[in-house]
Scaffold this active site. Structure first.
Site, PDB file in Angstrom:
ATOM      1  N   TYR A 227       0.815  -1.217   0.000  1.00  0.00           N
ATOM      2  CA  TYR A 227       0.000   0.000   0.000  1.00  0.00           C
ATOM      3  C   TYR A 227       0.851   1.271   0.000  1.00  0.00           C
ATOM      4  CZ  TYR A 227      -3.775  -3.231   1.274  1.00  0.00           C
ATOM      5  OH  TYR A 227      -4.674  -4.267   1.303  1.00  0.00           O
TER       6      TYR A 227
ATOM      7  N   LYS B 224       3.814 -15.361   2.599  1.00  0.00           N
ATOM      8  CA  LYS B 224       3.685 -16.144   1.359  1.00  0.00           C
ATOM      9  C   LYS B 224       5.109 -16.461   0.900  1.00  0.00           C
ATOM     10  CE  LYS B 224       1.083 -17.799  -2.022  1.00  0.00           C
ATOM     11  NZ  LYS B 224       0.236 -18.991  -1.827  1.00  0.00           N
TER      12      LYS B 224
ATOM     13  N   ASP C 134      -2.637 -18.279   2.407  1.00  0.00           N
ATOM     14  CA  ASP C 134      -3.819 -18.983   1.884  1.00  0.00           C
ATOM     15  C   ASP C 134      -4.314 -20.008   2.909  1.00  0.00           C
ATOM     16  OD1 ASP C 134      -1.323 -20.029   1.302  1.00  0.00           O
ATOM     17  OD2 ASP C 134      -1.859 -20.849  -0.644  1.00  0.00           O
TER      18      ASP C 134
ATOM     19  N   ASP D  21      -4.807  -6.770   6.260  1.00  0.00           N
ATOM     20  CA  ASP D  21      -6.033  -6.060   5.870  1.00  0.00           C
ATOM     21  C   ASP D  21      -7.140  -7.081   5.611  1.00  0.00           C
ATOM     22  OD1 ASP D  21      -7.799  -4.196   4.976  1.00  0.00           O
ATOM     23  OD2 ASP D  21      -6.766  -3.733   3.105  1.00  0.00           O
TER      24      ASP D  21
ATOM     25  N   ASP E 275     -10.348  -8.536   8.422  1.00  0.00           N
ATOM     26  CA  ASP E 275     -11.776  -8.448   8.073  1.00  0.00           C
ATOM     27  C   ASP E 275     -12.436  -9.823   8.144  1.00  0.00           C
ATOM     28  OD1 ASP E 275     -11.805  -5.753   7.749  1.00  0.00           O
ATOM     29  OD2 ASP E 275     -12.701  -5.790   5.744  1.00  0.00           O
TER      30      ASP E 275
END
Ligand code: NAD
Length: 360
Positions: A146, A195, A227, A251, A255
Site C-alpha cells: 500500500y 507467502k 492462503d 487487511d 476483516d
C-alpha cells in the site's frame, strides 16, 4: 496518574459512541484514581466542514500533544455525501491515512473475540466454534504494497499497472517485537503469516521473525502461508493467539476474522508506535445509515478505550474491569439492535453506555 486523551468524535455515529466511551473513562478515573483530560481533535468529514481539510496541521499538533487518542469513526455515505465529490486528497479518509502516517503508527491490533453470549451471531458451526476463540490480528500498517511505488502505463498499446511490495528488515523487526511482546501478555503463541513460497519480501519477513523469536523462548511460534491462514480462520479459529502479518495480508485476514465473530459493533482496534502512544478506534465505520438515532452499538468503542488503558496507560486492571463489565451486560441479557436475539432486552446507545458504567 494523569493522562491527556485526544478525542476524535468523527462523523456519523462517531459522536454518539465516543460519548459512551468517555462516560466509562470518567467512571474508571474515579475508581482508579486517575485523571483524564480531553483534547478535542477534528478529523474527517467534521474537519472538512469546519476547515475545508480532512486534517489540519493544528489538529495534528493537538494529537501529537496527547498520550493517546480515542476515535469514533470518520466518513459519510460514499455515494451521496458531498465529501466524496472532493479530490481524493481532501476526502475524509485522507485525514485518517495522514494521521496514521504522521504519528508513525506502524502496528495495527484487531482482537477477534467471541463472547460466549453471542455464539448465535457467529456464522460458524457449533463444532467448529468449540470452546470459542480469542485472537489478536497484528498487522503492519505503514509498509508493503500500500505504500510502495506504483504506476499505470501503456506498453505496445497494452495498458499495464505495477505496484511494489517493499519491506525493510527494520520495519519487520519492530512489528515482530511488538507481536511477541503482546503474545507474552496473552496465550504466548505467535502465528506469523506470509507467502514465503513465492515472495522475496515474505522470505525476509520469515527470517527476521525467526531472529526475533530467539529472544522470546517462552513464546511458541509457527509460520503459516496466507492462503492456509485464510482457511484455518474458518476451519479452526481456536488455534490462534497472535497472528502477525504484513499490511495487505493483515487487511484481508482481519476483516475475515471480524466476520467470523459475527458482530462488527463489538470489535475494537488499536494502532501503535514504538513508545506507548496509540490511536484507538472501533473496527467498524461511521454507519451513516443509523447515525443520530441512538441505536448504534457503543461496545466496540468502549472496548477500544479499554485497549487504550491496557496498551498506552498500563492500566491492565481497569481494562480488565471494562471488559468484565461488557461481558456482564451481555450475560444480563441487554443487546443493541445489531446483536439482538430472541428473549433479550433491546437497548439504545446511551442506555448501553449507562448499563456498562453501572457494572464497573
Ligand atoms: P460501516 O461499518 O459504517 O457500516 C456497515 C454496516 O454495519 C451498516 O449497516 C451499519 O449500520 C452497521 N454498523 C456499523 N457499526 C455499527 C455499530 N456500532 N452499531 C450498529 N451497527 C453498526 O461501513 P460502511 O457503511 O461501509 O462505511 C460507512 C463509512 O464509514 C464510509 O464513509 C467508510 O469509508 C467509513 N469507514 C471509516 C472507518 C474508520 O473511520 N476507520 C472504517 C471503515 C469505514
Amino acid at each position: 496518574m494523569e493522562y491527556k486523551v485526544g478525542l476524535i468524535r468523527g462523523d456519523g455515529i462517531g459522536p454518539e459512541i465516543v460519548e459512551q466511551a468517555v462516560k466509562i473513562l470518567d467512571v474508571v478515573a474515579k475508581k482508579y484514581d486517575a485523571v483524564f483530560s480531553y483534547e478535542e481533535i477534528l478529523l474527517g468529514g467534521a474537519s472538512i466542514d469546519a476547515t475545508g481539510e480532512p486534517l489540519t496541521e493544528e489538529n495534528l499538533a493537538k494529537a501529537r500533544s496527547c498520550d493517546a487518542v480515542l476515535m469514533g469513526s470518520i466518513g459519510g455515505n460514499t455515494s451521496t455525501s458531498p465529501w466524496y465529490k472532493l479530490p481524493p486528497k481532501l476526502r475524509p479518509e485522507a485525514g485518517l491515512l495522514k494521521i496514521r502516517k504522521e504519528l508513525g503508527l506502524f502496528a495495527n491490533l484487531r482482537p477477534a473475540y467471541l463472547f460466549d453470549e453471542l455464539r448465535k451471531a457467529c456464522p460458524l458451526r457449533d463444532e467448529i466454534i468449540g470452546d470459542g476463540f480469542d485472537m489478536m490480528i497484528m498487522r503492519e500498517l505503514t509498509g508493503g504494497l500500500y505504500f510502495g511505488e506504483r504506476k499505470t502505463y501503456e506498453e505496445n498499446g497494452i495498458m499495464k499497472a505495477v505496484d511494489t511490495l517493499t519491506y525493510g528488515e527494520d520495519e519487520i523487526r519492530r512489528i515482530a517485537v511488538r507481536g511477541f511482546d503482546i503474545a507474552r501478555k496473552r496465550k504466548k503463541k505467535v502465528t506469523s503469516v506470509d507467502k514465503a513460497n513465492v515472495l522475496d519480501s515474505s522470505r525476509l519477513w520469515r527470517k527476521v521473525v525467526e531472529e526475533v523469536a530467539k529472544d522470546y523462548p517462552d513464546v511458541s511460534y509457527e509460520h503459516m502461508l496466507v492462503d492456509n491462514a485464510a482457511m484455518q480462520l474458518v476451519h479452526d479459529p481456536g488455534q490462534f493467539d497472535v497472528i502477525l502479518t504484513e499490511n495487505m495480508f493483515g487487511d484481508i485476514l482481519s476483516d475475515e476474522a471480524s466476520m467470523v465473530t459475527g458482530s462488527i459493533g463489538m470489535l475494537s482496534s488499536a494502532s501503535l508506535r514504538e513508545d506507548t502512544f496509540g490511536l484507538y478506534e472501533p473496527s467498524h465505520g461511521s454507519a451513516p445509515d443509523i447515525a443520530g438515532q441512538d441505536i448504534a452499538n457503543p461496545i466496540a468503542t468502549i472496548l477500544s478505550a479499554s485497549m487504550m488503558l491496557r496498551y498506552s496507560f498500563n492500566m491492565d486492571d481497569a481494562a480488565d474491569d471494562i471488559d468484565g463489565a461488557v461481558k456482564k451486560v451481555l450475560e444480563d441479557g441487554y443487546r443493541t439492535v445489531d446483536i439482538m436475539s430472541e428473549g433479550m432486552e433491546q437497548v439504545g446507545t446511551t442506555r448501553m453506555g449507562d448499563l456498562i458504567s453501572e457494572r464497573l
